[in-house]
Design a protein around this motif. Structure first.
Motif, PDB file in Angstrom:
ATOM      1  N   UNK A 381       6.688  84.665 -19.579  1.00 30.04           N
ATOM      2  CA  UNK A 381       7.458  85.696 -18.867  1.00 30.04           C
ATOM      3  C   UNK A 381       8.062  85.129 -17.579  1.00 30.04           C
ATOM      4  N   UNK A 382       7.245  84.423 -16.800  1.00 31.81           N
ATOM      5  CA  UNK A 382       7.744  83.839 -15.547  1.00 31.81           C
ATOM      6  C   UNK A 382       8.876  82.845 -15.806  1.00 31.81           C
ATOM      7  N   UNK A 383       8.721  82.061 -16.867  1.00 31.30           N
ATOM      8  CA  UNK A 383       9.705  81.022 -17.164  1.00 31.30           C
ATOM      9  C   UNK A 383      10.967  81.547 -17.826  1.00 31.30           C
ATOM     10  N   UNK A 384      11.040  82.858 -18.044  1.00 35.19           N
ATOM     11  CA  UNK A 384      12.279  83.423 -18.574  1.00 35.19           C
ATOM     12  C   UNK A 384      13.332  83.554 -17.482  1.00 35.19           C
ATOM     13  N   UNK A 385      12.889  83.744 -16.241  1.00 36.97           N
ATOM     14  CA  UNK A 385      13.820  83.947 -15.129  1.00 36.97           C
ATOM     15  C   UNK A 385      14.029  82.683 -14.297  1.00 36.97           C
ATOM     16  N   UNK A 386      12.950  81.927 -14.076  1.00 39.92           N
ATOM     17  CA  UNK A 386      13.018  80.787 -13.159  1.00 39.92           C
ATOM     18  C   UNK A 386      14.082  79.741 -13.543  1.00 39.92           C
ATOM     19  N   UNK A 405      12.354  73.834  -1.846  1.00 41.77           N
ATOM     20  CA  UNK A 405      11.604  75.036  -2.251  1.00 41.77           C
ATOM     21  C   UNK A 405      10.573  74.671  -3.315  1.00 41.77           C
ATOM     22  N   UNK A 406      10.977  73.829  -4.282  1.00 42.77           N
ATOM     23  CA  UNK A 406      10.066  73.430  -5.354  1.00 42.77           C
ATOM     24  C   UNK A 406       8.875  72.642  -4.817  1.00 42.77           C
ATOM     25  N   UNK A 407       9.131  71.739  -3.869  1.00 44.64           N
ATOM     26  CA  UNK A 407       8.024  70.964  -3.280  1.00 44.64           C
ATOM     27  C   UNK A 407       7.010  71.910  -2.633  1.00 44.64           C
ATOM     28  N   UNK A 408       7.507  72.865  -1.852  1.00 46.72           N
ATOM     29  CA  UNK A 408       6.611  73.791  -1.164  1.00 46.72           C
ATOM     30  C   UNK A 408       5.827  74.678  -2.107  1.00 46.72           C
ATOM     31  N   UNK A 409       6.529  75.319  -3.041  1.00 41.29           N
ATOM     32  CA  UNK A 409       5.877  76.299  -3.926  1.00 41.29           C
ATOM     33  C   UNK A 409       4.980  75.642  -4.966  1.00 41.29           C
ATOM     34  N   UNK A 441       5.495  81.776  -9.608  1.00 44.61           N
ATOM     35  CA  UNK A 441       5.848  83.125  -9.158  1.00 44.61           C
ATOM     36  C   UNK A 441       6.473  83.083  -7.761  1.00 44.61           C
ATOM     37  N   UNK A 442       5.861  82.317  -6.860  1.00 46.24           N
ATOM     38  CA  UNK A 442       6.368  82.216  -5.495  1.00 46.24           C
ATOM     39  C   UNK A 442       7.773  81.613  -5.466  1.00 46.24           C
ATOM     40  N   UNK A 443       7.977  80.542  -6.239  1.00 46.85           N
ATOM     41  CA  UNK A 443       9.294  79.895  -6.272  1.00 46.85           C
ATOM     42  C   UNK A 443      10.356  80.841  -6.826  1.00 46.85           C
ATOM     43  N   UNK A 444       9.985  81.590  -7.872  1.00 40.83           N
ATOM     44  CA  UNK A 444      10.936  82.530  -8.482  1.00 40.83           C
ATOM     45  C   UNK A 444      11.344  83.610  -7.498  1.00 40.83           C
ATOM     46  N   UNK A 446      11.374  83.468  -4.217  1.00 41.90           N
ATOM     47  CA  UNK A 446      12.231  82.907  -3.167  1.00 41.90           C
ATOM     48  C   UNK A 446      13.655  82.720  -3.677  1.00 41.90           C
ATOM     49  N   UNK A 447      13.807  82.227  -4.913  1.00 40.89           N
ATOM     50  CA  UNK A 447      15.143  82.052  -5.479  1.00 40.89           C
ATOM     51  C   UNK A 447      15.848  83.390  -5.683  1.00 40.89           C
ATOM     52  N   UNK A 448      15.083  84.436  -6.043  1.00 38.08           N
ATOM     53  CA  UNK A 448      15.668  85.780  -6.185  1.00 38.08           C
ATOM     54  C   UNK A 448      16.254  86.241  -4.852  1.00 38.08           C
ATOM     55  N   UNK A 449      15.491  86.044  -3.774  1.00 37.27           N
ATOM     56  CA  UNK A 449      15.963  86.452  -2.444  1.00 37.27           C
ATOM     57  C   UNK A 449      17.206  85.656  -2.044  1.00 37.27           C
ATOM     58  N   UNK A 450      17.168  84.337  -2.242  1.00 41.10           N
ATOM     59  CA  UNK A 450      18.311  83.495  -1.855  1.00 41.10           C
ATOM     60  C   UNK A 450      19.564  83.893  -2.623  1.00 41.10           C
ATOM     61  N   UNK A 451      19.412  84.103  -3.923  1.00 37.22           N
ATOM     62  CA  UNK A 451      20.560  84.490  -4.750  1.00 37.22           C
ATOM     63  C   UNK A 451      21.111  85.841  -4.313  1.00 37.22           C
ATOM     64  N   UNK A 452      20.210  86.747  -3.923  1.00 37.91           N
ATOM     65  CA  UNK A 452      20.624  88.102  -3.534  1.00 37.91           C
ATOM     66  C   UNK A 452      21.433  88.119  -2.246  1.00 37.91           C
TER      67      UNK A 452
END
Length: 477
Positions: A381-386, A405-409, A441-444, A446-452
């Motif tokens: 499920x997580x890998x469907x969006x990331x 972001x990937x290094x941190x998360x 989950x954390x990386x996903x 953060x990317x949702x927020x950045x894209x938004x």
């Protein structure tokens, strides 16, 4: 007065709703036209290794572990590097195509070939010295030597990767994804037959597996290359050019940023297999987690198809200066991918007692795999969006930002959490996997927020600047 306006407002709202539905339908059609063949291609190409792993599992537990570790660790490392380096073309070719600079695409592909072939040579020692490398990371000596022997035989696949990924990004940017699908489908059919023949019927074991897998990858490269050379790809290919050796330093910088971003994602779940090898009596857990990663990989091919589609859509629209269309495409693909993720999760949970039997004849490995199915379902499920959000990043040229972001998360949060839960708290493979899912989950999020919050008009202006920077005039004349 209010009563007289209500019907007019109602009709206007209806027209707006119909218009929105039509826009969604049209954007979905564009996405599926790209994503459908891209998904099919990704599944076919992933199935080459998966089928080899499946046939090897029928030979024995050690053979399954050897192919699984080589596929997920050694070849997985190379796959991540090559796909990542080649993904610079998704940004450059996609935006150049959107801007109408068609002849630049062939030059970009040749530059990428030069860089990736050099990178392949640099990676050869990893294959040669893979047994001590695997032992260093905690794999057992028995599994490490078996996987290392198989890795030596798989060096030709490494150079096939170096040519294949630039070719695919070149074709994807132009929307020529059906060519890749046809070539991959024909190769997969041949691969299945000859894998059965050499591995099981003739009893060649891992030697037969290596021969068939190498030949299959090279047939994909040759088939796609023949199409480009014969068709000229509507003007995108104008022959070999010395321009391929110009501006290499800047091209390498963007390629490295793409590689770091994607490698950190590909290697993350690969590390799960390696860490599991440090558990007590690791053979059964390694086989079980490898089967789960195999299934996860099949589902990830769907997301990679959408990754390619949204990367093309975003880069094309930004290259042509259409910021609103790029933003709308992102929303549609995210919703579509999440729906598919929920369906795939349900399928995993419904078949958890059955699918392990396809990969192993060991009851212990099958039982362990069934026990881990809930973790697999959540990961699916997580890998469907990331990966889709990563495709947006590649299309827009945000590789460096996402790499941080990937290094941190993944490596500052997820991996240490997994090791802590798995070893310190004694939760074993479930703890390792749980911690690493937290990183995804954390990386996903953060990317949702950045894209938004992205200013897409600014991204369109930067795309125009990027096309000019990479020598459009030089490549066209």
């Amino acid at each position: 007065m209010d009563d007289s306006k209500s019907p007019l407002l109602s009709n206007q709202e209806k027209r707006e709703d119909v218009g929105l539905v039509n826009e969604i339908g049209e954007e979905s059609r564009r996405l599926w036209k790209l994503a459908g063949p891209a998904i099919f291609t990704a599944i076919c190409q992933y199935s080459l290794g998966a089928l080899t792993q499946t046939f090897s599992g029928q030979v024995g537990e050690l053979e399954l572990a050897a192919v699984s570790v080589e596929n997920s660790v050694i070849a997985g490392l190379s796959f991540g590097v090559m796909l990542g380096m080649g993904s610079a073309l998704e940004t450059l070719c996609g935006q150049a195509f959107g801007a109408g600079r068609i002849r630049m695409l062939g030059v970009y592909m040749q530059r990428s070939w030069v860089i990736l072939l050099v990178t392949a040579c640099i990676l050869v020692p990893v294959y040669v010295w893979s047994p001590p490398i695997l032992v260093f990371f905690g794999e057992t000596t028995e599994i490490s030597h078996a996987a290392g022997k198989f890795a030596l035989w798989m060096i030709p696949q490494l150079f096939a990767y170096a040519l294949n990924f630039p070719i695919q990004k070149f074709l994807q940017a132009q929307g020529k994804v059906s060519v890749m699908a046809w070539v991959s489908a024909m190769v997969l059919v041949a691969h299945a037959f000859f894998s059965w023949l050499l591995i099981l019927k003739l009893g060649w074991g891992l030697t037969g597996a290596a021969i068939v897998l190498n030949v299959s990858w090279w047939l994909i490269v040759i088939g796609q290359l023949l199409y480009i050379l014969v068709s000229k790809s509507d003007g995108a290919w104008s022959g070999f050019s010395w321009l391929a050796f110009s501006d290499l330093f800047g091209f390498v910088k963007l390629s490295l940023a793409s590689a770091v971003m994607l490698c950190l994602e590909f290697w993350y779940l690969m590390v799960l297999v390696v860490i599991t090898g440090r558990l007590p009596n690791p053979l059964i857990p390694v086989d079980a987690i490898s089967i789960c990663m195999n299934i996860n990989g099949w589902q990830a091919m769907i997301s990679i198809g959408f990754n390619a589609a949204i990367s093309v859509r975003v880069s094309n629209e930004l290259g042509s200066g259409n910021a609103k269309a790029a933003k709308f495409s992102v929303v549609v693909v995210c919703v579509t991918s999440m729906i598919i993720g929920v369906i795939c999760m349900a399928i995993v949970l419904a078949t958890k007692d059955y699918f392990p039997q396809l990969f192993t004849n060991s009851d212990a490995v099958a039982a362990e795999t069934t026990r881990l199915a809930i973790f697999l379902a959540i990961t699916v499920l997580l890998n469907s969006l990331q990966p889709v959000l990563s495709g947006v990043a590649v299309g827009a040229g945000w590789q460096s930002l996402v790499a941080y972001i990937n290094i941190g998360c993944y490596y500052i949060v997820g991996l240490p959490a997994g090791i802590l839960l798995g070893f310190t708290f004694g939760l074993g493979v479930e703890g390792i996997w749980s911690g690493m899912m937290g990183g995804i989950f954390l990386q996903t999020m953060i990317l949702v927020v950045i894209t938004s919050i992205t200013n897409w008009n600014k991204e369109a202006a930067e795309a125009e600047s990027r096309v000019r920077k990479w020598g459009g005039s030089a490549a066209e004349h």
